[in-house]
Scaffold this motif. Structure first.
Motif, PDB file in Angstrom:
ATOM      1  N   ASP A   1       0.842  -1.201   0.000  1.00  0.00           N
ATOM      2  CA  ASP A   1       0.000   0.000   0.000  1.00  0.00           C
ATOM      3  C   ASP A   1       0.876   1.250   0.000  1.00  0.00           C
ATOM      4  O   ASP A   1       2.085   1.173   0.178  1.00  0.00           O
TER       5      ASP A   1
ATOM      6  N   ASN B   1      -1.510   8.227 -12.416  1.00  0.00           N
ATOM      7  CA  ASN B   1      -2.939   7.972 -12.495  1.00  0.00           C
ATOM      8  C   ASN B   1      -3.321   7.073 -13.660  1.00  0.00           C
ATOM      9  O   ASN B   1      -4.323   6.355 -13.587  1.00  0.00           O
TER      10      ASN B   1
ATOM     11  N   SER C   1      -2.786   3.838 -12.038  1.00  0.00           N
ATOM     12  CA  SER C   1      -3.231   3.809 -10.631  1.00  0.00           C
ATOM     13  C   SER C   1      -2.155   3.347  -9.656  1.00  0.00           C
ATOM     14  O   SER C   1      -2.411   2.551  -8.756  1.00  0.00           O
TER      15      SER C   1
ATOM     16  N   SER D   1      -5.462   2.802  -5.086  1.00  0.00           N
ATOM     17  CA  SER D   1      -6.791   2.537  -4.501  1.00  0.00           C
ATOM     18  C   SER D   1      -6.714   1.739  -3.234  1.00  0.00           C
ATOM     19  O   SER D   1      -5.847   0.988  -2.986  1.00  0.00           O
TER      20      SER D   1
END
Length: 132
Positions: A75, A108, A111, A132
């Motif tokens: 993450d 982006n 992602s 995300s």
């Protein structure tokens, strides 16, 4: 039947003019706790966590400068913490000519948040984590 690669581990091979010296740089400057040097310094292996890098003797810097690996972290919090650690380590004597990208960038289009580290031989490690 289980896919044979589901229990695999990829370990990129990086070119270096002096694998033993580059292995020492990974230990001293990137905190890699595992190091093995073979063939009088002509081959080395370093590791940290699940990342293992093999270093082979190659005097042609052009090969190293065109070699890379990409490591995905779980993450963005972990990615940001690793970036902060490596950026702080890059300020210490002896880090250069290695370098750490100053700021992670959000990509982006795919992602991911990413940053890059170059070792003194010119090899590139990209680190990324899903946004995300």
């Amino acid at each position: 039947m289980e896919d044979p690669l589901s229990r695999s581990h990829t370990a990129p091979k990086f070119a270096a003019p002096d694998p033993g010296a580059i292995a020492n740089w990974y230990v001293e400057h990137l905190g890699f706790p595992r190091k093995a040097v073979f063939e009088a310094g002509a081959y080395a292996i370093v590791g940290r966590g699940d990342l293992t890098l093999h270093l082979w003797k190659c005097p042609d810097r052009h090969i190293a400068e065109n070699t890379a690996c990409y490591t995905e972290l779980r993450d963005t919090d972990v990615l940001n913490a690793l970036h902060s650690e490596l950026l702080a380590r890059s300020k210490k004597d002896g880090f250069a000519p290695g370098r750490v990208e100053a700021v992670p960038k959000d990509q982006n289009a795919h992602s991911m948040r990413e940053f890059h580290v170059w070792d003194p031989a010119g090899n590139l490690i990209g680190f990324g984590a899903a946004l995300s």
